[in-house]
Design a protein around this motif. Structure first.
Motif, short mmCIF file in Angstrom:
data_model
loop_
_atom_site.label_atom_id
_atom_site.label_comp_id
_atom_site.label_asym_id
_atom_site.label_seq_id
_atom_site.Cartn_x
_atom_site.Cartn_y
_atom_site.Cartn_z
N ARG A 259 8.30 0.79 -1.84
CA ARG A 259 7.88 1.90 -2.71
C ARG A 259 7.63 1.48 -4.15
O ARG A 259 7.08 2.23 -4.93
CB ARG A 259 8.95 3.00 -2.71
CG ARG A 259 8.83 3.93 -1.52
CD ARG A 259 7.51 4.63 -1.51
NE ARG A 259 7.46 5.82 -0.66
CZ ARG A 259 7.06 5.81 0.61
NH1 ARG A 259 6.78 4.67 1.20
NH2 ARG A 259 7.00 6.93 1.30
N LYS A 285 11.44 -1.55 7.63
CA LYS A 285 10.65 -0.48 7.02
C LYS A 285 11.15 0.86 7.52
O LYS A 285 11.65 0.94 8.65
CB LYS A 285 9.17 -0.62 7.47
CG LYS A 285 8.25 -1.16 6.42
CD LYS A 285 6.80 -1.06 6.86
CE LYS A 285 6.09 -0.07 5.98
NZ LYS A 285 4.64 -0.21 5.99
N ASP A 287 9.56 4.60 6.47
CA ASP A 287 8.82 5.49 5.54
C ASP A 287 9.46 6.86 5.43
O ASP A 287 9.48 7.46 4.34
CB ASP A 287 7.35 5.61 6.01
CG ASP A 287 6.59 4.32 5.70
OD1 ASP A 287 5.54 4.08 6.32
OD2 ASP A 287 7.10 3.55 4.84
#
Ligand SMILES: NC(=O)c1ccc[n+]([C@@H]2O[C@H](COP(=O)([O-])OP(=O)(O)OC[C@H]3O[C@@H](n4cnc5c(N)ncnc54)[C@H](OP(=O)(O)O)[C@@H]3O)[C@@H](O)[C@H]2O)c1
Length: 315
Positions: A259, A285, A287
Motif C-alpha cells: 500500500r 498479500k 488486499d
C-alpha cells in the motif's frame, strides 16, 4: 571494494515494495519493546547471513547507529560480499554544529562520507542520505552531496525525512532517494503529491518503520504509559489482523509493501526469529486486509506516528 549499484527501478513500475534490512538494531540498543539490548556480533552476522540468503540485497545503515557500520563492514569483509550487497548510509546528524563556518559544508560532507566508507570497508556506497532532514535546505550541503556523487564515492544521494515538506523539497531539487516513515498509522504522504512527483522525477522511495518501531506489534498491556494514547489503536489493529489469521508483523509488512507505493520497505529486527518471520511475509498479500486497515485508521496524531515526539523513547 566498489559497492555494486544500478539505477534502481522506481515506483511507476512496481506494484509491491522490496524489503531492505535496516541495521540500527545491530549497532545500538534500539526498539520500543527491546528488552534484550543489541544482538551479539555472532547473532548480528547470523541475521545478515539469513537476510542475504533470503534475497535482501540492500542494507540501510547510518553513522549514528552506534557500531552498525563497523558490524556491517566486518560482515561484508568476512563474507567477501563487498561487491554484492548495496549499502545505504547516512551522514552524522547535526554535524554542522561542530563547524561554525557553514561555507565548509561541502567539504564536511566529503569528510563524513569518508568516515562511513572507512568503517564499512567500501570504496563507494549505493547511496548517502542526510540524516538531519533540514539540511536539505542548505545549498552548501546539497552541493557537497552532488560533489561526492560526481567523484563516484556514492551512486545516489538523498535524505531521510520526518515531515512531508522535506520530502517534497527533496524531490523538487532532484535527489535520487528519499526515505519516508510509512506504516498503517502513518500515511501522511498519501495526502500530498509526493508519490506522483517522485514518480515523475524518477526518485526512488524507501518506506521505513513498517512496525512503527515495534509499537504495532507490542502486547497492548505492555505499551508504556507515555504511549498509552496509542493502546486502543494497537488493540484495534491486532483485532483486525487476527480475524485475517495473520500475525501483527505479517499484516504490518503486507500493508507497507502493497500500500505504500514505495519501491522499498526498510524494516528492523532484533533477533533471527523476527527476521525469519518478516522474510516469510515478504511475498504475502491480502488486499481485503489492506483495505480494512486503510478504512479503520485515518489521520493518526503526529504525537503517535512520529517517534521523535515519543517523550521517553531512546533514539
Ligand atoms: N530517520 C531515519 O533515517 C530512520 C529512523 C528510524 C528507522 N530508520 C531505519 O529503518 C529501520 C527500521 O525502522 P525501525 O526499526 O524504526 O522500525 P520498524 O522496522 O518499524 O520496527 C522494528 C522493530 O520491530 C520489532 N520487530 C520486527 N520484526 C518483528 C517480528 N517479526 N515480531 C515481533 N517484533 C518484531 C523489533 O522491535 P522489538 O523487538 O523491540 O519489538 C524491531 O526493532 C532501522 O533499522 C533504520 O535502518 C531510519
Amino acid at each position: 571494494m566498489k559497492n555494486p549499484s544500478k539505477k534502481m527501478k522506481n515506483s511507476n513500475d512496481m506494484t509491491e515494495a522490496t524489503l531492505v534490512l535496516g541495521t540500527a538494531q545491530l549497532g545500538m540498543p534500539y526498539g520500543l519493546n527491546n528488552t534484550r539490548g543489541m544482538p551479539s556480533e555472532d547473532e548480528a552476522f547470523a541475521i545478515l547471513d539469513v537476510a542475504h540468503a533470503g534475497g535482501i540485497g540492500v542494507l540501510d545503515t547510518a553513522y549514528a547507529y552506534g557500531t552498525a557500520e563497523d558490524v556491517v563492514g566486518k560482515w561484508l569483509g568476512s563474507r567477501k560480499l563487498g561487491g554484492k550487497v548495496r549499502v545505504i548510509s547516512k551522514m552524522k546528524p547535526h554535524v554542522l554544529k561542530d563547524y561554525p563556518d557553514g561555507a565548509r559544508a561541502a567539504d564536511i560532507v566529503r569528510e563524513e562520507v569518508a568516515k562511513s566508507l572507512q568503517r564499512l570497508g567500501l570504496e563507494s556506497l549505493d547511496a548517502y542520505l542526510l540524516h538531519s532532514p533540514h539540511y536539505i535546505y542548505i545549498s552548501h550541503v546539497v552541493d557537497g552531496l552532488r560533489k561526492i556523487k560526481e567523484e563516484g564515492l556514492v551512486e545516489n544521494i538523498g535524505v531521510s525525512i520526518y515531515d512531508e515538506t522535506e520530502a517534497l523539497h527533496a524531490v523538487e531539487i532532484g535527489m535520487d532517494y528519499v526515505q519516508i516513515p510509512y506504516n498503517v498509522l502513518d500515511r501522511r504522504l498519501h495526502d500530498t503529491d509526493f508519490f506522483k512527483l517522485a514518480r515523475k522525477k524518477k526518485v526512488t522511495v524507501f518506506a521505513r518503520s513498517p512496525f512503527l518501531q515495534g509499537l504495532l506489534l507490542m502486547e497492548p498491556e505492555r505499551i508504556p504509559p507515555h504511549l498509552s494514547h496509542a493502546r486502543s489503536l494497537v488493540e484495534r489493529f491486532q483485532e483486525i489482523v487476527a480475524r485475517h489469521n495473520l500475525s501483527p508483523a505479517e499484516a504490518a509488512l503486507i500493508f507497507a509493501r502493497t500500500r505504500s507505493r514505495a519501491d522499498y520497505v526498510v524494516f528492523g529486527v532484533e533477533s533471527l526469529s523476527q527476521l525469519e518471520e518478516d522474510i516469510r511475509s515478504g511475498s504475502m498479500k491480502d488486499d481485503a486486509l489492506a483495505r480494512e486497515l486503510e478504512e479503520n485508521f485515518q489521520d493518526t496524531s503526529r504525537g503517535i506516528v512520529n517517534p521523535s515526539l515519543w517523550s521517553k523513547a531512546k533514539r
